[in-house]
Structures are given as structure tokens and as C-alpha cells.
Design an enzyme around this catalytic site. Structure first.
Site, PDB file in Angstrom:
ATOM      1  N   SER A   8       0.842  -1.197   0.000  1.00 27.84           N
ATOM      2  CA  SER A   8       0.000   0.000   0.000  1.00 27.84           C
ATOM      3  C   SER A   8       0.878   1.249   0.000  1.00 27.84           C
ATOM      4  O   SER A   8       1.614   1.494   0.968  1.00 27.84           O
ATOM      5  CB  SER A   8      -0.898  -0.011   1.240  1.00 27.84           C
ATOM      6  OG  SER A   8      -1.464   1.271   1.413  1.00 27.84           O
ATOM      7  N   GLY A  40      -2.572   4.717   8.090  1.00 30.88           N
ATOM      8  CA  GLY A  40      -1.648   3.593   8.094  1.00 30.88           C
ATOM      9  C   GLY A  40      -1.029   3.445   9.477  1.00 30.88           C
ATOM     10  O   GLY A  40      -1.191   4.313  10.340  1.00 30.88           O
ATOM     11  N   GLY A  41      -0.344   2.337   9.690  1.00 32.92           N
ATOM     12  CA  GLY A  41       0.445   2.150  10.903  1.00 32.92           C
ATOM     13  C   GLY A  41      -0.356   1.867  12.163  1.00 32.92           C
ATOM     14  O   GLY A  41       0.169   2.018  13.268  1.00 32.92           O
ATOM     15  N   HIS A  65      -8.670   1.242  -3.432  1.00 34.86           N
ATOM     16  CA  HIS A  65      -9.571   1.099  -2.276  1.00 34.86           C
ATOM     17  C   HIS A  65     -10.206   2.456  -1.993  1.00 34.86           C
ATOM     18  O   HIS A  65      -9.539   3.368  -1.516  1.00 34.86           O
ATOM     19  CB  HIS A  65      -8.717   0.600  -1.098  1.00 34.86           C
ATOM     20  CG  HIS A  65      -9.420   0.509   0.209  1.00 34.86           C
ATOM     21  ND1 HIS A  65      -8.744   0.308   1.400  1.00 34.86           N
ATOM     22  CD2 HIS A  65     -10.734   0.585   0.542  1.00 34.86           C
ATOM     23  CE1 HIS A  65      -9.612   0.268   2.396  1.00 34.86           C
ATOM     24  NE2 HIS A  65     -10.824   0.444   1.916  1.00 34.86           N
ATOM     25  N   HIS A 121      -1.530  -1.346  -4.098  1.00 34.94           N
ATOM     26  CA  HIS A 121      -2.758  -0.973  -3.380  1.00 34.94           C
ATOM     27  C   HIS A 121      -2.737   0.539  -3.170  1.00 34.94           C
ATOM     28  O   HIS A 121      -1.785   1.094  -2.616  1.00 34.94           O
ATOM     29  CB  HIS A 121      -2.804  -1.710  -2.042  1.00 34.94           C
ATOM     30  CG  HIS A 121      -4.056  -1.470  -1.248  1.00 34.94           C
ATOM     31  ND1 HIS A 121      -5.241  -2.123  -1.513  1.00 34.94           N
ATOM     32  CD2 HIS A 121      -4.314  -0.637  -0.204  1.00 34.94           C
ATOM     33  CE1 HIS A 121      -6.171  -1.718  -0.647  1.00 34.94           C
ATOM     34  NE2 HIS A 121      -5.636  -0.799   0.156  1.00 34.94           N
ATOM     35  N   ASP A 157      -6.678  -5.988   5.024  1.00 34.13           N
ATOM     36  CA  ASP A 157      -5.992  -4.686   4.948  1.00 34.13           C
ATOM     37  C   ASP A 157      -5.977  -4.037   6.327  1.00 34.13           C
ATOM     38  O   ASP A 157      -7.035  -3.836   6.932  1.00 34.13           O
ATOM     39  CB  ASP A 157      -6.774  -3.808   3.947  1.00 34.13           C
ATOM     40  CG  ASP A 157      -6.166  -2.422   3.733  1.00 34.13           C
ATOM     41  OD1 ASP A 157      -5.064  -2.151   4.245  1.00 34.13           O
ATOM     42  OD2 ASP A 157      -6.820  -1.622   3.024  1.00 34.13           O
ATOM     43  N   GLY A 158      -4.764  -3.717   6.806  1.00 34.11           N
ATOM     44  CA  GLY A 158      -4.651  -2.962   8.055  1.00 34.11           C
ATOM     45  C   GLY A 158      -3.882  -3.707   9.125  1.00 34.11           C
ATOM     46  O   GLY A 158      -4.266  -4.816   9.517  1.00 34.11           O
ATOM     47  N   ASP A 194      -4.884   3.779  -1.640  1.00 31.44           N
ATOM     48  CA  ASP A 194      -5.949   4.161  -0.711  1.00 31.44           C
ATOM     49  C   ASP A 194      -6.480   5.548  -1.042  1.00 31.44           C
ATOM     50  O   ASP A 194      -5.725   6.517  -1.013  1.00 31.44           O
ATOM     51  CB  ASP A 194      -5.406   4.174   0.718  1.00 31.44           C
ATOM     52  CG  ASP A 194      -5.201   2.773   1.243  1.00 31.44           C
ATOM     53  OD1 ASP A 194      -6.150   1.977   1.159  1.00 31.44           O
ATOM     54  OD2 ASP A 194      -4.092   2.474   1.713  1.00 31.44           O
ATOM     55  N   MET A 224      -9.057   8.410   0.234  1.00 31.44           N
ATOM     56  CA  MET A 224      -9.844   8.843   1.413  1.00 31.44           C
ATOM     57  C   MET A 224     -10.437  10.210   1.132  1.00 31.44           C
ATOM     58  O   MET A 224      -9.742  11.096   0.627  1.00 31.44           O
ATOM     59  CB  MET A 224      -8.925   8.938   2.625  1.00 31.44           C
ATOM     60  CG  MET A 224      -8.195   7.653   2.928  1.00 31.44           C
ATOM     61  SD  MET A 224      -7.127   7.866   4.352  1.00 31.44           S
ATOM     62  CE  MET A 224      -6.315   6.267   4.386  1.00 31.44           C
ATOM     63  N   MET A 275     -11.375  -5.242   6.486  1.00 29.54           N
ATOM     64  CA  MET A 275     -10.485  -4.285   7.162  1.00 29.54           C
ATOM     65  C   MET A 275     -10.155  -4.842   8.542  1.00 29.54           C
ATOM     66  O   MET A 275     -11.048  -5.251   9.288  1.00 29.54           O
ATOM     67  CB  MET A 275     -11.161  -2.925   7.341  1.00 29.54           C
ATOM     68  CG  MET A 275     -11.410  -2.137   6.075  1.00 29.54           C
ATOM     69  SD  MET A 275      -9.966  -1.896   5.029  1.00 29.54           S
ATOM     70  CE  MET A 275      -8.888  -0.950   6.117  1.00 29.54           C
ATOM     71  N   MET A 286     -12.218   4.739   0.165  1.00 37.07           N
ATOM     72  CA  MET A 286     -12.811   5.016   1.478  1.00 37.07           C
ATOM     73  C   MET A 286     -13.575   6.320   1.319  1.00 37.07           C
ATOM     74  O   MET A 286     -13.128   7.390   1.725  1.00 37.07           O
ATOM     75  CB  MET A 286     -11.705   5.118   2.530  1.00 37.07           C
ATOM     76  CG  MET A 286     -11.178   3.746   2.931  1.00 37.07           C
ATOM     77  SD  MET A 286      -9.547   3.817   3.691  1.00 37.07           S
ATOM     78  CE  MET A 286      -8.535   3.747   2.236  1.00 37.07           C
TER      79      MET A 286
END
Ligand code: DX5
Ligand code: ZN
Length: 216
Positions: A10, A146-147, A68, A35, A173-174, A37, A39, A139, A70
Site C-alpha cells: 500500500s 496507516g500504521g 480502495h 494498493h 488490509d490494516g 488508498d 480517502m 479491514m 474510502m
């Protein structure tokens, strides 16, 4: 026997000043997909990338782009992200849209369609749309950053879905790292969207080989 494991780094975990190089690094390390993301600051309390980042990634690499969304209104962004070069477009079941219709529109563009569940969302919420999906993503953090630490609650749902659909691409993911990836694999996951723990090690290729070796 689960489908072959796919490893999708990601780029949310990459240095934002060097996103092009990050995409090249992912491809050169032997990853399966990038990947990405997206948002919107509404569905999640953070804002990240736009279709132009997907377009940049499309020019940077030839491996597939796993995008992805969101977003609260993903239905309004199907065309921009398909036009930008997404190969898979994933939308949340919790978003404000007719999920079946959004998935249908994604497939009509010749793009793989995926549905995503947040960690607390029950499996039966996707029952009406699972046949309209090419990928189901669990998820294992609350999306937005992240993190974060891995939330194990979806593991039994993964296993249940795998028992119903032996061939389905079941993604996670996550909060993934060596330990949590293996846990998810044991519960039937076949696609691994990994941020921080693939970008931190100096040798991403060696790290991806470690995962492949242990997730046969
Ligand atoms: C979280 C994103 C993830 C994120 C994962 O909202 O959807 O894809 O990049 O990052 P790590 O692996 O650091 O949890
Ligand atoms: Zn993601």
C-alpha cells in the site's frame, strides 16, 4: 487449500514526495498489485489521493492497480477511477450508495469489483452482493490511517466466507505484518494489502519472498 497468496503493498506508507519511485519499487520487488488508498475526509477522517495519483501509478508500472475507495459516495467516482486506470475498484458496504448497483457499474467498465467491510461489520451485510464481487476485503483496522494495530475480530468471518467460497479473492488490509499475515492466511485470506511493514524494511523484495515462502 486457499487460492495463491497475492501481496499488494500500500503506497499510503510511502514517502509522498516520491510516489512514482514507490510504485516502481513495489513492482521491482515482485509484488502482485499496487494498493492505492483513496480517502475523502467524510467516510474517514483523513484525505489522501485523487484519480491523478492512480493515473501516475498506471504510467509508472505494468502490474495491476488495486484501488480502495474510502469514500461516502463511491458511486460518484466509479468513472474517474476507472478512467484513471484502476484494475480493481473496492467500495465499502457501509458507504452511502446502492452497493449492488455500484459493483455492477464497476464490472460494466471491465474492472474487477470489490466490496469492503469495516472491522465491526457483520458478514451477513454483504450476503446480497457477494455474487456481484470479484474480491471481498476485510479491514483489520478502522480505516483512515496507516500504521495502526491489527484488530483480530474479522478472522472468524474470513474463515466462514472461505468455507462458502473456496475460490474467492478474500483480501485483508490494516495492521498486517509477518505474524498477522500468517494468522489471516490460516483463516482463509488470499490477498494481503500491506503498508508500513513492507515499506520499512530496506529490502522489500526479500520481505515479499518471506511472505510467499510461508503462505504457499
Ligand atoms: C488504512 C488503509 C490501508 C493502509 C494499511 O486505512 O486502507 O491500506 O495503507 O497500512 P498499514 O499496513 O500500515 O496498517
Ligand atoms: Zn487500503
Amino acid at each position: 487449500m486457499n487460492p495463491t497468496a497475492r501481496i499488494n503493498p500500500s503506497i499510503l506508507a510511502a514517502d509522498v514526495g516520491h510516489l512514482h519511485e514507490a510504485c516502481r519499487r513495489v513492482e521491482d520487488a515482485g509484488a502482485d498489485e499496487v494498493h492505492i488508498d483513496i480517502m475523502d475526509g467524510n467516510f474517514v477522517p483523513n484525505v489522501s489521493f485523487s484519480p491523478s495519483v492512480v493515473e501516475m501509478a498506471r504510467k509508472a508500472v505494468s502490474i495491476p492497480l488495486n484501488v480502495h475507495l474510502m469514500m461516502l459516495h463511491p458511486d460518484q467516482y466509479v468513472d474517474p477511477f476507472c478512467d484513471a486506470g484502476a484494475d480493481t475498484l473496492l467500495v465499502h458496504i457501509e458507504a452511502d450508495h446502492d452497493a449492488e448497483e455500484t459493483l455492477r457499474r464497476i464490472r460494466a467498465r471491465g474492472v474487477r469489483a470489490g466490496i469492503v467491510l469495516n472491522p465491526a461489520t457483520p458478514l451477513d451485510s454483504i450476503a446480497p452482493v457477494v455474487n456481484a464481487c470479484d474480491e471481498v476485503l476485510f479491514m483489520t483496522v478502522n480505516p483512515g490511517f496507516g500504521g495502526q494495530s491489527f484488530i483480530p475480530d474479522p478472522l472468524p468471518r474470513m474463515a466462514e466466507l472461505r468455507s462458502q467460497f473456496p475460490e474467492l479473492a478474500i483480501a485483508v488490509d490494516g495492521g498486517l505484518n509477518r505474524e498477522t499475515c500468517l494468522q489471516c492466511r490460516q483463516h482463509g485470506a488470499s490477498v494481503f494489502d500491506v503498508g508500513s511493514s513492507l515499506f520499512k524494511p530496506a529490502d522489500m523484495a526479500a520481505e515479499i519472498r518471506w511472505y510467499r515462502e510461508r503462505m504457499k
